[in-house]
Structure formats: structure tokens, C-alpha cells
Design a protein around this motif. Structure first.
Motif, PDB file in Angstrom:
ATOM      1  N   MET A  50      -3.580   0.873   1.522  1.00 16.84           N
ATOM      2  CA  MET A  50      -2.244   0.473   1.153  1.00 16.84           C
ATOM      3  C   MET A  50      -1.282   0.701   2.314  1.00 16.84           C
ATOM      4  O   MET A  50      -0.431  -0.126   2.592  1.00 16.84           O
ATOM      5  CB  MET A  50      -1.803   1.239  -0.092  1.00 16.84           C
ATOM      6  N   GLN A  51      -1.446   1.853   2.995  1.00 19.04           N
ATOM      7  CA  GLN A  51      -0.543   2.168   4.104  1.00 19.04           C
ATOM      8  C   GLN A  51      -0.676   1.141   5.223  1.00 19.04           C
ATOM      9  O   GLN A  51       0.330   0.734   5.815  1.00 19.04           O
ATOM     10  CB  GLN A  51      -0.835   3.581   4.633  1.00 19.04           C
ATOM     11  N   TYR A  96      -1.176  -5.195  -3.392  1.00 22.79           N
ATOM     12  CA  TYR A  96      -2.592  -4.879  -3.494  1.00 22.79           C
ATOM     13  C   TYR A  96      -3.457  -5.983  -2.889  1.00 22.79           C
ATOM     14  O   TYR A  96      -4.526  -5.702  -2.348  1.00 22.79           O
ATOM     15  CB  TYR A  96      -2.984  -4.598  -4.945  1.00 22.79           C
ATOM     16  N   TYR A 110      -7.845  -4.846   3.939  1.00 24.14           N
ATOM     17  CA  TYR A 110      -8.298  -3.677   4.692  1.00 24.14           C
ATOM     18  C   TYR A 110      -9.339  -2.835   3.953  1.00 24.14           C
ATOM     19  O   TYR A 110      -9.919  -1.929   4.538  1.00 24.14           O
ATOM     20  CB  TYR A 110      -7.105  -2.769   5.014  1.00 24.14           C
ATOM     21  N   SER A 111      -9.561  -3.081   2.683  1.00 21.25           N
ATOM     22  CA  SER A 111     -10.408  -2.201   1.877  1.00 21.25           C
ATOM     23  C   SER A 111     -11.886  -2.572   2.004  1.00 21.25           C
ATOM     24  O   SER A 111     -12.239  -3.692   2.372  1.00 21.25           O
ATOM     25  CB  SER A 111      -9.991  -2.250   0.415  1.00 21.25           C
ATOM     26  N   ALA A 135      -3.373  -5.221   0.728  1.00 20.28           N
ATOM     27  CA  ALA A 135      -4.156  -4.002   0.983  1.00 20.28           C
ATOM     28  C   ALA A 135      -5.656  -4.285   0.866  1.00 20.28           C
ATOM     29  O   ALA A 135      -6.460  -3.670   1.573  1.00 20.28           O
ATOM     30  CB  ALA A 135      -3.738  -2.901   0.017  1.00 20.28           C
ATOM     31  N   ALA A 187       3.865  -0.615  -3.945  1.00 18.69           N
ATOM     32  CA  ALA A 187       2.644   0.164  -4.107  1.00 18.69           C
ATOM     33  C   ALA A 187       2.574   0.739  -5.523  1.00 18.69           C
ATOM     34  O   ALA A 187       1.504   1.105  -5.984  1.00 18.69           O
ATOM     35  CB  ALA A 187       2.584   1.284  -3.083  1.00 18.69           C
ATOM     36  N   SER A 237      -1.489  -2.020   4.998  1.00 12.10           N
ATOM     37  CA  SER A 237      -0.848  -3.279   4.609  1.00 12.10           C
ATOM     38  C   SER A 237       0.671  -3.148   4.629  1.00 12.10           C
ATOM     39  O   SER A 237       1.382  -4.058   5.045  1.00 12.10           O
ATOM     40  CB  SER A 237      -1.325  -3.742   3.234  1.00 12.10           C
ATOM     41  N   GLN A 238       1.193  -2.001   4.205  1.00 15.21           N
ATOM     42  CA  GLN A 238       2.639  -1.784   4.244  1.00 15.21           C
ATOM     43  C   GLN A 238       3.154  -1.787   5.680  1.00 15.21           C
ATOM     44  O   GLN A 238       4.180  -2.401   5.973  1.00 15.21           O
ATOM     45  CB  GLN A 238       2.993  -0.447   3.583  1.00 15.21           C
TER      46      GLN A 238
END
Length: 140
Positions: free
Chosen positions: A1-2, A35, A41-42, A38, A20, A4-5
Motif C-alpha cells: 500500500m505504501q 487497493y 506491487y503485491s 497496491a 487506504a 502505491s501511495q
């Protein structure tokens, strides 16, 4: 999440921090948007969590502006990241160049063409100048 932010804020001038936890109260961005970004990146699907409560829903990996380009949410992480970087830096996404130019302008002149610099959804005080500088940055 970080990740993507940070990417949204630095390269697109969009603040997704509130997203978030919940849909934004000050913009049109949603929990699913945050999400989805995010998920790029997951290592696997991310379950949406609304204010510390799991929703049971997931959001596919995607770029915030689907009209500019798409990401194969079923692809492996490495391929998703390559697709994401291609969309983010591609010629269809003029937002990256505008955000960089706005940040440079603010750094040099103490005020951005768009203020605040992390809210590129606001109008520029000189949209023509911002567009010209962004096109010139890309060309040179």
C-alpha cells in the motif's frame, strides 16, 4: 500500500493516503482504486480492508487511469510492474510530465503551477504554460 501511495503522490500528484482505509471525502478516489494500485506491487490478491474491517472483496491490479492503459492483473508481479512502468511513462500519460514540471516549478519559484503540488486534480493557474513545459520536458 505504501509503495502505491508514494508512486501516486510523487509521480501523479495524487494523494491516496485516506483511500487506504475508506473512499476519499475530498476526491473521487475510492478504496478499490487504492487497493488496485497496491495490487500491482503485491505478490498475490489484496483483500480490501475498510477502516480495519476486512470486506471479503479484492481489487484487481490496475492503473488509476484505465483510459490511459491497462495492467494484466493475472500476470506475475514482475510483468505487472513492467506493464505499470510502461503505462506510467508512456506517451499517453501526460500526467507524469505535468507533475514533474509542476514540482520543478514549485522548487524553483516557491509556488507550483498547481497548488498544492500533491493535488494535480486542481486546475493550474496557467494550464497552457503547464502543458507547454510538460511537452518540452518530454521532447528534450
Amino acid at each position: 500500500m505504501q509503495a502505491s501511495q508514494n508512486t501516486a503522490q510523487v509521480f501523479l500528484g495524487i494523494n491516496l493516503k485516506c483511500n487506504a482505509c475508506h473512499d476519499s471525502f475530498v476526491s473521487d478516489w475510492t478504496l478499490a482504486d487504492a487497493y488496485g494500485m497496491a495490487a500491482v506491487y503485491s505478490d498475490g490478491p489484496l483483500e480490501l480492508v475498510h477502516c480495519d474491517k476486512p470486506t471479503g472483496k479484492t481489487s484487481p491490479a490496475r492503473f488509476l487511469y484505465p483510459q490511459i492503459g491497462s495492467i494484466d492483473s493475472g500476470a506475475a508481479k514482475g510483468k505487472r510492474l513492467k506493464e505499470f512502468s510502461a503505462v506510467l511513462t508512456g506517451p499517453a500519460d501526460g500526467r507524469l510530465a505535468r507533475t514533474v514540471v509542476n514540482r520543478l516549478w514549485a522548487r524553483l519559484l516557491a509556488r507550483g503551477l498547481v497548488e498544492p503540488v500533491d493535488d494535480m486534480d486542481k486546475p493550474a493557474w496557467s494550464a497552457d504554460l503547464l502543458d507547454w513545459l510538460a511537452e518540452d520536458l518530454v521532447a528534450h
